[in-house]
Structures are given as C-alpha cells and as structure tokens.
Design an enzyme around this catalytic site. Structure first.
Site, PDB file in Angstrom:
ATOM      1  NE  ARG A  47      -3.942  -2.238   2.183  1.00  0.00           N
ATOM      2  CZ  ARG A  47      -3.960  -3.560   1.980  1.00  0.00           C
ATOM      3  NH1 ARG A  47      -2.813  -4.222   1.819  1.00  0.00           N
ATOM      4  NH2 ARG A  47      -5.100  -4.216   1.904  1.00  0.00           N
ATOM      5  NE  ARG A  94      -4.943 -16.316  -4.746  1.00  0.00           N
ATOM      6  CZ  ARG A  94      -4.367 -15.560  -3.813  1.00  0.00           C
ATOM      7  NH1 ARG A  94      -3.087 -15.224  -3.930  1.00  0.00           N
ATOM      8  NH2 ARG A  94      -5.071 -15.128  -2.795  1.00  0.00           N
ATOM      9  CB  SER A 106     -12.064  -9.932   0.810  1.00  0.00           C
ATOM     10  OG  SER A 106     -11.014  -9.518  -0.050  1.00  0.00           O
ATOM     11  CD  GLN A 147      -6.037  -9.869  -1.653  1.00  0.00           C
ATOM     12  OE1 GLN A 147      -6.665 -10.545  -2.459  1.00  0.00           O
ATOM     13  NE2 GLN A 147      -4.836 -10.220  -1.217  1.00  0.00           N
ATOM     14  CG  ASP A 170      -2.729 -14.078   5.171  1.00  0.00           C
ATOM     15  OD1 ASP A 170      -3.561 -14.666   4.448  1.00  0.00           O
ATOM     16  OD2 ASP A 170      -2.385 -12.895   4.979  1.00  0.00           O
ATOM     17  CE  LYS A 216      -6.893 -15.829   1.919  1.00  0.00           C
ATOM     18  NZ  LYS A 216      -7.003 -14.389   1.706  1.00  0.00           N
ATOM     19  NE  ARG A 221      -1.872 -19.997   2.333  1.00  0.00           N
ATOM     20  CZ  ARG A 221      -1.631 -18.700   2.419  1.00  0.00           C
ATOM     21  NH1 ARG A 221      -2.390 -17.940   3.178  1.00  0.00           N
ATOM     22  NH2 ARG A 221      -0.621 -18.167   1.761  1.00  0.00           N
ATOM     23  NE  ARG A 223       0.850 -15.687   4.535  1.00  0.00           N
ATOM     24  CZ  ARG A 223       1.709 -14.696   4.798  1.00  0.00           C
ATOM     25  NH1 ARG A 223       2.730 -14.906   5.609  1.00  0.00           N
ATOM     26  NH2 ARG A 223       1.550 -13.495   4.269  1.00  0.00           N
TER      27      ARG A 223
HETATM   28  C1  S3P Z   1      -4.377  -8.990   2.147  1.00  0.00           C
HETATM   29  C2  S3P Z   1      -5.656  -9.417   2.414  1.00  0.00           C
HETATM   30  C3  S3P Z   1      -6.003 -10.829   2.665  1.00  0.00           C
HETATM   31  C4  S3P Z   1      -4.758 -11.660   2.985  1.00  0.00           C
HETATM   32  C5  S3P Z   1      -3.646 -11.370   2.039  1.00  0.00           C
HETATM   33  C6  S3P Z   1      -3.234  -9.910   2.125  1.00  0.00           C
HETATM   34  C7  S3P Z   1      -4.162  -7.555   1.915  1.00  0.00           C
HETATM   35  O1  S3P Z   1      -6.633 -11.357   1.522  1.00  0.00           O
HETATM   36  O2  S3P Z   1      -5.067 -13.032   2.940  1.00  0.00           O
HETATM   37  O3  S3P Z   1      -2.515 -12.167   2.337  1.00  0.00           O
HETATM   38  O4  S3P Z   1      -3.011  -7.085   1.955  1.00  0.00           O
HETATM   39  O5  S3P Z   1      -5.148  -6.844   1.655  1.00  0.00           O
HETATM   40  P1  S3P Z   1      -8.230 -11.243   1.284  1.00  0.00           P
HETATM   41  O6  S3P Z   1      -8.579  -9.820   1.209  1.00  0.00           O
HETATM   42  O7  S3P Z   1      -8.486 -11.946  -0.013  1.00  0.00           O
HETATM   43  O8  S3P Z   1      -8.852 -11.952   2.448  1.00  0.00           O
END
Ligand code: S3P
Length: 430
Positions: free
Chosen positions: A25, A120, A166, A168, A316, A343, A347, A389
């Site tokens: 970020r 993915r 999420s 993301q 994670d 993931k 996982r 991981r």
């Molecule tokens: C992350 C959000 C998570 C996490 C990933 C990093 C991020 O994923 O599992 O390793 O930096 O925003 P999700 O948003 O898909 O849960």
C-alpha cells in the site's frame, strides 16, 4: 527437494521482515499522491517488489535507495499507459488492488501473474469495479488473469455490500472510489484488515468508518509529503511464535511487530490455547500500533475453536495455527474459513494433506478442519504447492518431528520472507 531438519531450541530476539500489506500500500498510495513519500523498512520480498515494478511501468518516479524508497508522485491522474503486460508474479494483493487503481485510468492495461495467481478468482473485484464503470475482461468469462482493464477517468459511485470479509475487495473498491465524485461505500460481513483506510487518511483523504461500512468523503486527493515506517509483519512472526511455543526450552522476542487489531487474531488464539505469549513496549509507528512479542515453550497447550469474525483477523496464520493445534490437548476446530480454498494454494487441502503426511490426525471440513491434539509428528514428504506459508509451516514443523520433513519447493518463501532461513538459523541453538 528441501530437507527440513531443524533441531534444537529457539532463543534470542529478531525483528522479522516488514509487513507485506503495508509495503504494497505504501507504493500504491505513494504513487497516487502529489508529493514526496519516504518509505522506511519496505519489505523487499518478491510480491512487494512486483508492486514497485508495476508502478515504475505506470510511469511513476520511484527511487530505490536501498535503505529507503522515495516516491515522487504527481497525483492520481498522472499514471501512464504501460508499454507492456504487467506481471505481478504470485501476488494477489498486487493484482486486486492495482485493478482498483487502473479502473480509474483512461487507458488500456493487462495484468498477469504466475501459474498460481492465474488460477485465483478475480470476479470478486471485477464485479464491483464494473458496476463503477470500468471494463474488465479475463479468462473464463472474466474470472481469471490475465486481466484486461479499460479504465475511465471518472467512475460512478457505489454502495457495495461485499459478500466476503476481504481487505483486497474492500481496498479495490476504495481505490477505484478515488476516481469518482459520487458517494462510495463498502460494507463487509466482518471486519478485514484496515490498512488501506488508515493510510488513505494519513494522505489526507476523507474516510468515514461506521461499523462495518467504510465511506469515502469529499476530499479524495492524496496530497502529502509523508514518511511511512513499515512495522514487522505479524504474519511472518507467526512462524516463530508457534515454533517457540511447541519447542521445549525455547524463549524468543520478536520486535516491533504490527499489533493492528484486525491482524492480531493469532495472539488471541495463542492466549486462549494457554501459550506463554506476552506483548510489551507498545508504541505507535506511522499510524499503526507496534510492540515486542515474547513467547516461550508452552507445555500445557489446550485446544480451541476458531470461527466467525475471528477468521479474517488470522486468515493467513491458519496453516501455522493448525500445526500448533497438533500439540494441544483436545480437538481444535477451525470453521468459516472457506476463503482459504482460494489463497496462494487451497490452504485447507494443503494444510490437511501435509499434516497427515507427517503423522498428524486431521479431518478436512468444507470450510476448515478439525485437528486432533497431542500427536507426535513423524516426518515425511510434503508439497508446498508453491505456497510460501505452507513451505514455512512445514519447515517449522521439523523442530518437533521425529524424522526429516522433505518439502518439494521452498523457493516460494521469497514472496514474503526472503530471509526466513537466515532468521531461523539465527534463533536456533542446536
Ligand atoms: C491482504 C488481504 C487478505 C490476505 C492477504 C493480504 C491484503 O486477503 O489473505 O494475504 O493485503 O489486503 P483477502 O482480502 O483476499 O482476504
């Protein structure tokens, strides 16, 4: 084939590498900013370096001075159409968050990644971004990378009810929202990590948070000269926290670890399981709480149940928590974690299959697993499925396995923790 046979106790103190989410970020928001951003302690792992390269390809001036990264951003409308396909390697965070940013750029771009990333799902971000006016195409009807994005200078507003907790998805919508002057909000079913919201605020963007809803306010320009000091990653710390808790005689301190409440689920779980874990020297660094975590061997571990709103706070860390559970008294139940299936690897499958391969007793659930405790781990052959991981979890497992653990590929560890083996050897007293 890598032979993991690390025997001894873990002692001493280290600072594990910097936080992956914040490192990504810092480059992304620094590139949308008008002003100079100095990033200290940037994580130089493959995933984060892929984000950095992507913004170089988008025409941003980024100076890598090794000790610091300096981003001289010219504002959110200054990105240039990339001359080539942007390859984000293994990094889900990069492709999904950058898609949000590119949705607001009036040009054509193509994003791809390695064989794992290309499997993915991207529809989770493509759906809201298309609702905002971007055109996004991908394989299998838009689901998988390579993704083609035709962005718009001005996007429509959205009141998005995300079906998943999420970060993301939330971040992709918020970043696209910077390119809209209509109301933009995202509501999630449970709170996911909030680094994007915090950092947007640090850059001067109006962000309002009401429960599980995040809204962008009037000012959506990033215009600040700031310094970002990236704290150590709790998701990387997790491996040694668990390693020390299960290995007799161990006692370690991990310094300056991020303690953002959306990330500390593993500490709550370890405390519930009666691990000897303590947090000290809490301070605030670049808008995030950090502290030193100490852990020692914990012979009286108890099973627990992990579910619901706690899941996004430790998403994670589940593979390494599953290893911890093999040493606890009773059956540990993990559920509501179906997100683990998409993931870096599936996982649930990779954790269950590999734990069984080294002698643990684990039952697979559609959304988690049940782990029988107090089992001795034999050792054996495991597969990382290219997932960092998973590779680190089973390297740590060798601390307590009777025989060697052979792992097909540990190269993937570079995506998040390039110094993992050095740090491990530094803590290990044989
Ligand atoms: C992350 C959000 C998570 C996490 C990933 C990093 C991020 O994923 O599992 O390793 O930096 O925003 P999700 O948003 O898909 O849960």
């Amino acid at each position: 084939m890598f032979r993991a046979e690390f025997k001894g106790t873990l002692k001493g103190s280290i600072r594990v590498p910097s936080d992956k989410s914040i490192s990504h970020r810092s480059i992304m928001l620094g590139s949308l900013n008008k002003g100079t951003v100095v990033v200290r302690n940037f994580l130089r792992s493959e995933d984060c370096l892929n984000t950095l390269k992507a913004f170089l390809e988008l025409g941003v001036e980024i100076e890598d001075r090794k000790d610091v990264i300096i981003i001289k951003g010219k504002g959110k409308h200054s990105l240039k159409e990339p001359f080539n396909i942007i390859d984000l390697g293994n990094s889900g965070t990069s492709i999904r968050l950058i898609s949000g940013i590119l949705s607001g750029q009036p040009f054509y771009s193509v994003l791809t990644g390695d064989q794992y990333l290309r499997r993915r799902p991207m529809d989770r971000i493509a759906i809201p971004l298309k609702m905002m006016g971007a055109e996004i195409f991908g394989r299998e009807g838009g689901k998988y990378p390579p993704l083609t994005i035709l962005g718009k200078r001005k996007l429509k507003g959205i009141d998005y009810k995300s079906p998943k907790a999420s970060a993301q998805v939330k971040s992709a919508v918020l970043l696209a929202g910077l390119f809209s002057d209509e109301p933009v909000s995202v509501t999630e079913p449970a709170k996911s990590r909030d680094h994007t919201e915090r950092m947007l605020r640090a850059f001067g963007v109006d962000v309002e948070i009401k429960g599980l809803t995040v809204c962008l306010g009037k000012n959506r320009n990033l215009e600040k000269d700031i310094e970002i000091d990236v704290p150590a990653d709790i998701s990387s710390a997790a491996f040694f926290l668990v390693g020390a808790a299960i290995t007799p005689g161990s006692e370690i301190v991990l310094k300056d670890v991020i303690l953002n409440p959306t990330r500390t689920g593993i500490l709550d779980v370890m405390k519930r399981m009666k691990a000897n874990v303590k947090v000290e020297n809490i301070k605030s660094v670049s808008g995030e709480e950090v502290g030193d975590i100490s852990v020692s061997y914990s012979p009286n571990l108890k099973a627990t149940e992990i579910k619901g709103e706690e899941i996004p706070r430790l998403i994670d860390e589940i593979p390494i928590i599953a290893l911890l559970a093999t040493q606890a008294e009773g059956e540990t139940i993990i559920k509501d974690a179906q997100e683990l299936r998409v993931k870096e690897s599936d996982r649930i499958k990779s954790t269950v299959e590999n734990l069984r391969a080294i002698g643990a007793e684990v039952e697979e659930l559609p959304d988690g697993m049940i782990i029988r405790g107090k089992t001795s781990l034999r050792g054996g052959m495991v597969q990382s499925y290219g997932d960092h991981r998973i590779a680190m979890t089973f390297t740590i497992a060798s601390l307590i396995s009777e025989e060697v653990i052979e792992i097909d590929d540990v190269d993937c560890i570079k995506t998040s923790y390039p110094r993992f083996f050095e740090d491990f050897k530094h803590l290990l007293i044989e």
